[in-house]
Design an enzyme around this catalytic site. Structure first.
Site, PDB file in Angstrom:
ATOM      1  N   ASP A  25     -12.930  14.592  -0.379  1.00  0.00           N
ATOM      2  CA  ASP A  25     -11.474  14.730  -0.234  1.00  0.00           C
ATOM      3  C   ASP A  25     -11.005  14.265   1.144  1.00  0.00           C
ATOM      4  OD1 ASP A  25      -8.933  15.380  -1.051  1.00  0.00           O
ATOM      5  OD2 ASP A  25      -9.087  17.486  -0.488  1.00  0.00           O
ATOM      6  N   HIS A  42      -9.149   5.203  -0.055  1.00  0.00           N
ATOM      7  CA  HIS A  42     -10.087   5.224  -1.190  1.00  0.00           C
ATOM      8  C   HIS A  42     -11.143   4.136  -1.024  1.00  0.00           C
ATOM      9  CE1 HIS A  42      -7.634   8.212  -2.957  1.00  0.00           C
ATOM     10  NE2 HIS A  42      -6.679   7.424  -3.411  1.00  0.00           N
ATOM     11  N   LEU A 136     -33.377   9.149  -6.761  1.00  0.00           N
ATOM     12  CA  LEU A 136     -32.208  10.046  -6.747  1.00  0.00           C
ATOM     13  C   LEU A 136     -31.342   9.872  -8.002  1.00  0.00           C
ATOM     14  CD1 LEU A 136     -30.240  11.788  -4.710  1.00  0.00           C
ATOM     15  CD2 LEU A 136     -29.068   9.603  -4.484  1.00  0.00           C
TER      16      LEU A 136
HETATM   17  C1  IPE Z   1     -10.236  16.954  -5.741  1.00  0.00           C
HETATM   18  O1  IPE Z   1      -9.372  16.489  -4.759  1.00  0.00           O
HETATM   19  C2  IPE Z   1     -10.662  15.843  -6.635  1.00  0.00           C
HETATM   20  C3  IPE Z   1     -11.415  14.755  -6.029  1.00  0.00           C
HETATM   21  C4  IPE Z   1     -11.854  14.669  -4.802  1.00  0.00           C
HETATM   22  C5  IPE Z   1     -11.726  13.695  -6.916  1.00  0.00           C
HETATM   23  P1  IPE Z   1      -7.784  16.651  -4.874  1.00  0.00           P
HETATM   24  O2  IPE Z   1      -7.235  16.118  -3.616  1.00  0.00           O
HETATM   25  O3  IPE Z   1      -7.289  16.069  -6.143  1.00  0.00           O
HETATM   26  O4  IPE Z   1      -7.618  18.238  -4.949  1.00  0.00           O
HETATM   27  P2  IPE Z   1      -6.342  19.152  -4.726  1.00  0.00           P
HETATM   28  O5  IPE Z   1      -5.266  18.653  -5.628  1.00  0.00           O
HETATM   29  O6  IPE Z   1      -5.941  19.020  -3.280  1.00  0.00           O
HETATM   30  O7  IPE Z   1      -6.813  20.535  -5.034  1.00  0.00           O
HETATM   31  C1  IPE Z   2      -9.844  12.278  -2.533  1.00  0.00           C
HETATM   32  O1  IPE Z   2      -8.952  11.978  -1.527  1.00  0.00           O
HETATM   33  C2  IPE Z   2      -9.991  11.151  -3.528  1.00  0.00           C
HETATM   34  C3  IPE Z   2      -9.440  11.436  -4.860  1.00  0.00           C
HETATM   35  C4  IPE Z   2      -8.890  12.532  -5.263  1.00  0.00           C
HETATM   36  C5  IPE Z   2      -9.508  10.336  -5.798  1.00  0.00           C
HETATM   37  P1  IPE Z   2      -7.402  12.256  -1.703  1.00  0.00           P
HETATM   38  O2  IPE Z   2      -6.776  11.068  -2.337  1.00  0.00           O
HETATM   39  O3  IPE Z   2      -7.188  13.531  -2.405  1.00  0.00           O
HETATM   40  O4  IPE Z   2      -6.958  12.368  -0.188  1.00  0.00           O
HETATM   41  P2  IPE Z   2      -5.924  13.410   0.421  1.00  0.00           P
HETATM   42  O5  IPE Z   2      -6.429  14.783   0.061  1.00  0.00           O
HETATM   43  O6  IPE Z   2      -4.595  13.130  -0.187  1.00  0.00           O
HETATM   44  O7  IPE Z   2      -5.978  13.146   1.890  1.00  0.00           O
HETATM   45 MG    MG Z   3      -6.984  15.450  -1.791  1.00  0.00          MG
END
Ligand code: IPE
Ligand code: IPE
Ligand code: MG
Length: 252
Positions: A25, A42, A136
């Protein structure tokens, strides 16, 4: 079949986690801090994943499971969703040779029904090609949700064995869970500062050690992984027992 941490106490707790589960995240915030569009984060996240796979492989982790797209991530703006799907397709295509050469077994877990046929075909080909690899096991959770997983397992079981209704056991549903081929995670890591599970492996995390770091996913590197593992090694995994029982069992 792998043993359940709630059905029996694991015999030995590995010092290097055998299975690490990661919520990657913070990509969007990483990009925003650099005045870049979210999707740039990403892209950078893929590099962090490559480094993490490499490090896990080098130190003897057997299973790495990463959350790439949750069942709730469809709620994001359409252009971000479509970028993520495109990135998944592209990265699978470009990385599979390298992964195969390194003996990695690739698994994609989640609901594939909303993916375009081209992506489904690529996933199936990548899994088939790497199925016999002994290194792995990298599992990518895509359109995955812990609730979907648990419900899917129960529904699949009951479709085959309707007589089980009212007496479903852990052992009955175990083969139908998305991660049936892996032991339960020893260590869970979430980057990006949030301290929540966000519908990741709800069933499988029952006794997993939970580690949260403020580091944003694109900044996560081998040293950050080593920090998480060092923290894990300092935990006392009691599985419901007392500290004294653990000490007695280990002869201290
Ligand atoms: C969780 O992250 C899902 C992934 C990393 C793929 P999110 O950014 O979507 O989670 P919330 O919405 O903050 O809980
Ligand atoms: C996690 O990073 C990746 C996915 C959920 C695909 P985010 O896109 O949630 O990044 P933040 O949390 O908005 O910084
Ligand atoms: Mg996020």
């Amino acid at each position: 079949m792998f043993r359940s941490s709630t059905r029996e106490v694991p015999e030995a707790v590995p010092s290097v986690p055998q299975h690490i589960a990661v919520i990657m995240d913070g990509n969007g915030r990483w990009a925003k801090q650099r005045m870049m569009p979210r999707v740039f984060g990403h892209k950078k996240g893929v590099d962090a994943l490559r480094d993490t796979v490499k490090r896990c492989d080098a130190i003897g982790v057997r299973y790495l499971t990463v959350f790439a797209f949750s069942s709730e991530n469809w709620r994001r703006p359409a252009d971000e969703v479509s970028f993520l799907m495109g990135l998944f397709l592209k990265v699978l295509g470009t990385e599979i040779d390298r992964m195969h050469e390194r003996g990695i077994r690739l698994k994609i877990v989640g609901d594939r029904s909303k993916f375009v046929p081209e992506l489904v075909a690529l996933i199936e080909a990548a899994e088939a090609r790497t199925a016999d690899n002994a290194g792995l096991t990298l599992s990518i959770a895509a359109d995955y949700g812990g609730r979907w997983d648990a419900l899917n397992a129960v529904n699949r079981l009951l479709a085959i064995q309707p007589d089980k209704a009212g007496q479903v056991s852990e052992d009955d549903i175990a083969p139908y869970l998305a991660m049936h081929y892996a032991p339960e995670p020893d260590l869970f890591i979430r980057t990006g500062g949030e301290q929540r599970i966000s519908n990741f492996l709800l069933w499988q995390l029952a006794y997993t050690e939970l580690y949260f770091t403020d580091k944003l996913w694109p900044d996560f590197d081998a040293a950050a992984l080593d920090d998480a593992i060092a923290w894990y090694q300092g935990r006392e995994r009691r599985f419901g027992r007392t500290s004294e029982q653990l000490q007695a069992a280990s002869g201290c």
